[in-house]
Design an enzyme around this catalytic site. Sequence first.
Site, PDB file in Angstrom:
ATOM      1  N   LYS A  28       0.833  -1.196   0.000  1.00  0.00           N
ATOM      2  CA  LYS A  28       0.000   0.000   0.000  1.00  0.00           C
ATOM      3  C   LYS A  28       0.872   1.253   0.000  1.00  0.00           C
ATOM      4  CE  LYS A  28      -3.852  -0.496   2.409  1.00  0.00           C
ATOM      5  NZ  LYS A  28      -4.549  -0.651   3.704  1.00  0.00           N
ATOM      6  N   ARG A  97      -3.215   3.209   8.515  1.00  0.00           N
ATOM      7  CA  ARG A  97      -3.513   2.043   7.672  1.00  0.00           C
ATOM      8  C   ARG A  97      -2.357   1.052   7.713  1.00  0.00           C
ATOM      9  NH1 ARG A  97      -4.536   4.863   1.938  1.00  0.00           N
ATOM     10  NH2 ARG A  97      -5.880   3.042   1.589  1.00  0.00           N
ATOM     11  N   GLY A 106      -6.386 -10.301   8.114  1.00  0.00           N
ATOM     12  CA  GLY A 106      -5.921 -10.573   9.481  1.00  0.00           C
ATOM     13  C   GLY A 106      -5.169  -9.388  10.037  1.00  0.00           C
ATOM     14  N   MET A 108      -4.484  -5.333  10.847  1.00  0.00           N
ATOM     15  CA  MET A 108      -5.400  -4.385  11.450  1.00  0.00           C
ATOM     16  C   MET A 108      -6.160  -3.558  10.420  1.00  0.00           C
ATOM     17  SD  MET A 108      -4.685  -1.558  14.302  1.00  0.00           S
ATOM     18  CE  MET A 108      -4.838  -0.197  13.189  1.00  0.00           C
ATOM     19  N   ARG A 341      -3.761  -1.143  -6.617  1.00  0.00           N
ATOM     20  CA  ARG A 341      -3.037  -2.418  -6.542  1.00  0.00           C
ATOM     21  C   ARG A 341      -3.499  -3.295  -7.700  1.00  0.00           C
ATOM     22  NH1 ARG A 341      -6.139  -4.445  -1.113  1.00  0.00           N
ATOM     23  NH2 ARG A 341      -8.196  -3.950  -1.885  1.00  0.00           N
ATOM     24  N   HIS A 457     -11.656 -43.754  -6.493  1.00  0.00           N
ATOM     25  CA  HIS A 457     -11.831 -44.295  -7.842  1.00  0.00           C
ATOM     26  C   HIS A 457     -12.656 -43.355  -8.704  1.00  0.00           C
ATOM     27  CE1 HIS A 457     -13.944 -46.735 -10.903  1.00  0.00           C
ATOM     28  NE2 HIS A 457     -12.751 -47.298 -11.045  1.00  0.00           N
ATOM     29  N   GLU A 756       7.911 -47.336 -12.784  1.00  0.00           N
ATOM     30  CA  GLU A 756       6.918 -47.025 -11.753  1.00  0.00           C
ATOM     31  C   GLU A 756       7.213 -47.732 -10.446  1.00  0.00           C
ATOM     32  OE1 GLU A 756       3.074 -48.342 -13.232  1.00  0.00           O
ATOM     33  OE2 GLU A 756       4.076 -49.763 -14.540  1.00  0.00           O
ATOM     34  N   SER A 775       8.634 -44.214 -19.691  1.00  0.00           N
ATOM     35  CA  SER A 775       7.565 -43.321 -19.277  1.00  0.00           C
ATOM     36  C   SER A 775       7.406 -43.510 -17.772  1.00  0.00           C
ATOM     37  CB  SER A 775       6.272 -43.676 -20.007  1.00  0.00           C
ATOM     38  OG  SER A 775       5.238 -42.877 -19.511  1.00  0.00           O
ATOM     39  N   THR A 778       3.989 -42.021 -12.665  1.00  0.00           N
ATOM     40  CA  THR A 778       4.183 -41.400 -11.352  1.00  0.00           C
ATOM     41  C   THR A 778       3.083 -41.738 -10.353  1.00  0.00           C
ATOM     42  OG1 THR A 778       3.270 -39.391 -12.336  1.00  0.00           O
ATOM     43  CG2 THR A 778       5.655 -39.506 -12.108  1.00  0.00           C
ATOM     44  N   ASN A 779       1.947 -42.243 -10.824  1.00  0.00           N
ATOM     45  CA  ASN A 779       0.920 -42.658  -9.849  1.00  0.00           C
ATOM     46  C   ASN A 779       1.417 -43.857  -9.047  1.00  0.00           C
ATOM     47  OD1 ASN A 779      -0.716 -40.713 -10.882  1.00  0.00           O
ATOM     48  ND2 ASN A 779      -2.066 -42.111 -11.984  1.00  0.00           N
ATOM     49  N   ASP A 780       1.810 -44.921  -9.767  1.00  0.00           N
ATOM     50  CA  ASP A 780       2.302 -46.100  -9.062  1.00  0.00           C
ATOM     51  C   ASP A 780       3.625 -45.824  -8.375  1.00  0.00           C
ATOM     52  OD1 ASP A 780       0.565 -48.228  -8.934  1.00  0.00           O
ATOM     53  OD2 ASP A 780       0.890 -48.795 -11.024  1.00  0.00           O
ATOM     54  N   CYS A 842       3.609 -39.941 -17.303  1.00  0.00           N
ATOM     55  CA  CYS A 842       2.168 -39.998 -17.481  1.00  0.00           C
ATOM     56  C   CYS A 842       1.564 -40.100 -16.091  1.00  0.00           C
ATOM     57  CB  CYS A 842       1.780 -41.183 -18.343  1.00  0.00           C
ATOM     58  SG  CYS A 842       2.433 -42.731 -17.743  1.00  0.00           S
ATOM     59  N   TYR A 862       8.676 -35.014 -22.645  1.00  0.00           N
ATOM     60  CA  TYR A 862       7.262 -34.660 -22.708  1.00  0.00           C
ATOM     61  C   TYR A 862       6.551 -35.015 -21.407  1.00  0.00           C
ATOM     62  CZ  TYR A 862       6.203 -39.605 -23.315  1.00  0.00           C
ATOM     63  OH  TYR A 862       6.100 -40.950 -23.108  1.00  0.00           O
TER      64      TYR A 862
HETATM   65  P1  ADP Z   1      -7.909  -1.996   3.267  1.00  0.00           P
HETATM   66  O1  ADP Z   1      -6.521  -2.508   3.230  1.00  0.00           O
HETATM   67  O2  ADP Z   1      -8.831  -2.797   4.084  1.00  0.00           O
HETATM   68  O3  ADP Z   1      -8.427  -1.661   1.911  1.00  0.00           O
HETATM   69  P2  ADP Z   1      -7.506   0.830   3.532  1.00  0.00           P
HETATM   70  O4  ADP Z   1      -6.521   1.464   4.427  1.00  0.00           O
HETATM   71  O5  ADP Z   1      -7.187   0.844   2.118  1.00  0.00           O
HETATM   72  O6  ADP Z   1      -7.799  -0.612   4.092  1.00  0.00           O
HETATM   73  O7  ADP Z   1      -8.843   1.601   3.696  1.00  0.00           O
HETATM   74  C1  ADP Z   1      -9.999   1.493   4.382  1.00  0.00           C
HETATM   75  C2  ADP Z   1     -10.936   2.534   3.793  1.00  0.00           C
HETATM   76  O8  ADP Z   1     -10.574   3.816   4.264  1.00  0.00           O
HETATM   77  C3  ADP Z   1     -10.876   2.623   2.298  1.00  0.00           C
HETATM   78  O9  ADP Z   1     -12.142   2.866   1.792  1.00  0.00           O
HETATM   79  C4  ADP Z   1      -9.974   3.798   2.059  1.00  0.00           C
HETATM   80  O10 ADP Z   1     -10.207   4.393   0.835  1.00  0.00           O
HETATM   81  C5  ADP Z   1     -10.352   4.689   3.203  1.00  0.00           C
HETATM   82  N1  ADP Z   1      -9.247   5.607   3.561  1.00  0.00           N
HETATM   83  C6  ADP Z   1      -7.995   5.264   3.921  1.00  0.00           C
HETATM   84  N2  ADP Z   1      -7.235   6.332   4.131  1.00  0.00           N
HETATM   85  C7  ADP Z   1      -8.014   7.406   3.920  1.00  0.00           C
HETATM   86  C8  ADP Z   1      -7.810   8.816   3.964  1.00  0.00           C
HETATM   87  N3  ADP Z   1      -6.617   9.316   4.240  1.00  0.00           N
HETATM   88  N4  ADP Z   1      -8.840   9.625   3.688  1.00  0.00           N
HETATM   89  C9  ADP Z   1     -10.052   9.104   3.364  1.00  0.00           C
HETATM   90  N5  ADP Z   1     -10.325   7.798   3.310  1.00  0.00           N
HETATM   91  C10 ADP Z   1      -9.323   6.948   3.571  1.00  0.00           C
HETATM   92 MG    MG Z   2      -7.949  -0.404   0.646  1.00  0.00          MG
END
Ligand code: ADP
Ligand code: MG
Length: 888
Positions: A28, A97, A106, A108, A341, A457, A756, A775, A778-780, A842, A862
Amino acid sequence: MADRKFVYFFGNEDTEGKNSMKDLLGGKGANLAEMANLGIPVPPGFTITTEVCVLYLEKGAYPDGVLDQINDAIEKLERINNKKFGDVENPLLLSVRSGARVSMPGMMDTVLNLGLNDDTVEGLARKTGNERFAYDSYRRFLTMFGDVVLDIDHHKFESVLSAKKKEIGATLDTELKAESLKELVEIFKSIIRENTGNNFPQDPREQLQMAIDAVFNSWNNQRAITYRKLNDIPTDWGTAVNVQSMVYGNMGETSGTGVAFTRDPGTGEKEFFGEYLINAQGEDVVAGIRTPQPIATLKQTMPDAYAQLEEIYQKLEDHFKDMQDIEFTIEEGKLYMLQTRTGKRTAAAALNIAVDMVNEGLIDKETALMRVKPEQMDQLLHPMIDPESEYEIIATGLPASPGAAVGKVVFTAEHAEEMASIDEKVILVRAETSPEDIGGMDAAQGILTVRGGMTSHAAVVARGMGKPCVVGCGAITIDMTSSTFTVCDVTVKEGDYITVDGATGGLIIGKVDLITPGVTGELETLLKWADEFREMGVRTNADTPHDALVAREFGAEGIGLCRTEHMFFGDDRIPVVREMILAEDEDVRKKALKKLLPMQREDFIGIFRAMEGYPVTIRLLDPPLHEFLPKHEELANKLKILEEDASNRPKVEIESLKKVMERVESLIEINPMLGHRGCRLGITYPEIYEMQVQAIIEAACELKLEGIDIVPEIMIPLICHVNELRSAKKDLVEVAEAVIAKNCIDLDYLVGTMIELPRAALTADQIAQEAEFFSFGTNDLTQTTFGFSRDDAGKFLPFYVSDSILEADPFAVLDQDGVGELVKIGIEKGRSTRPDLKIGICGEHGGEPSSVKFGYNIGLNYVSCSPFRVPIARLAAAQAAIEKQDNS
Ligand code: ADP
Ligand code: MG
Ligand code: MG
């Protein structure tokens, strides 16, 4: 340490990071910096590096210099924005973020509007002249901070919000007025007090420190640890933290926020695709709070912002040369980009985008080939449920063989064949399948079993046939007496329609519309490119002319494994095969074999013709003979019935049945897989292999006379000692030469073997003196190397895989360290005595991408796989060649 750089600024001409710094800045952060470098409007901010995360988690404290660098960066933000963090008159607000190298569930969640407190909220209201906006931002911040940083269940906040809406008769958040929002703020603060024992921290500096700590600590929360383990992400990567100035999509009707893809992630169509919400913030769009608007309507509602957005997304795609997934916010008409991204996409989209981008001159063919995952291609080749249709999945089993199928329920293989013969489409529903069901499986559109795993099977045979198949669907109960099955209180009768989806494991009652793709259009183009780059051959495993033709359409360049045992089944053959097996002496056996000869010859003619001169490897009879005989139990039952009725029956009937039973008993083996099968059969009953070789050579001669050149490759299975091959081969060569001489023809043919068994691989130098090709079966080879019986492994393999004792099911993904090592040894030793030895594999692995790549790197000529996997192997082989080129 003090002068080490821990904080990287982004957002204007002072931007310090770039796209290539993902390891340090996270995905990010690196992309925010890259957007700023491109002159795209990004709210300014800074990234605290992943390095800090690692050091902080190690020591429990920040390395020297970090906090100072953070303070410097905040001062810079204050200057640029002309606002002050914590200032009552004109407060700077921030988002915090997380962002690791790869996007990771997972970690934050983001906290928005950080810096608000009881005083700054008033300042924000005054400064913007928009009290509603200020308190909307505050109540959002309290919820996010409470949930994400203080770990308070977000339902506690949301239930209060819902209650408030109800109280004032509002349905949408946007209908809440400043008064109500103020009340919510008070309640939220008390929720925080009650749940943490502390007041909500009013000091913005403290808020920021707590949020940053929380992001770093989230690297080690249970969800993140589990995700890393599952995806092989090293712990020492750490996550970065992005602290960014807020922009506000919730300032009213000229503000909003949205997410979009630069192309359609479902179809790959070159069309801007996305959604937005007016007067909204953060995740409102994806959270389903209100129904978002399609992006196209933004053109009307905010034409200026839309025009800018269009220019930016095209710039981003041109720059990153791939489809992008973007987030943006519009604050009072002004557009800001918040994220970009590489966008996730379906198989169909991956394919279409890759090919389109080559045609647009954006990427080269190699890049396009590397962007489509070979394993995804499976989805593209089989009939599938029409994405437009509506249906309900009533139960789910294992997705054993991809493709969807619709048909009437039948419960026996015979019934399936009967129905198919009158052109009825059926789904064979069985508790599990066995070799006798093959005819019925072949006749059915799809197969559904109650028991069995991915290597049962039913699963293996269905994949080989390219038939949709769902196995292990324990939710259904079959009642053979009433010819029904029940699932979730629904009773399905024989003849009722069902639909099975072998790609997802889904079972649907009734008919659903299917669509059938083929190797056409973009897929054809991409596979042609694959053929330009690939160096390794791709053949198919095919036992019938039909399979051979299908495989040719998928681009197979020959048959790597034509199993002859299936030619021994079928209504017209099984009685003759049984005659042969039950024969008491060689003469009788030879007579039966004579009847089989013309049938086998016709089979081979059909296959050779379909392969139009491409090589065909034919494996001589392999399974133990008892597989062709009726089951002992069945015979015993029949005998019982006959004997009860003995007075009305001719004596010979009972006598002959008894004889069959004796023969069946004599053929029973404790462990048939390691028993009397493969070349051991051919050596003890040479007449069987002789008949087969005669049929093969006669068929090749006949085609040669028609002008089609065929070089049959005769493969002797299950050799463990060179002497076996020597012994079997001697007779067979005599038979072949005799046929050739009789037809006054000049025909080339090869005699080789399947490797095999471990001993064969280890003595491959000796075996290669007799074998003209190898050949690897590879199964057996996997069964015998691991000592796992494939038919029984279902009891423990799933556990082994889920418990990480084994990384993958070795019957699906070649075990490179063990079985692969034997293959490597076999190749090296084999070529040491016969340098031009032709070598392939095979078996299931021949169409599994990582195994295909491995095979290429150890020098296979092959791979051979089931017809539907041929395109996968073509692409994987091309990727292997491109990867090698890139690494050298
Ligand atoms: P995630 O990885 O879950 O996408 P993000 O950090 O990208 O988390 O964003 C969560 C939400 O908050 C997204 O909709 C993002 O566009 C918004 N957001 C993040 N930073 C800002 C900011 N500086 N101003 C306004 N909205 C934000
Ligand atoms: Mg995002
Ligand atoms: Mg999120």
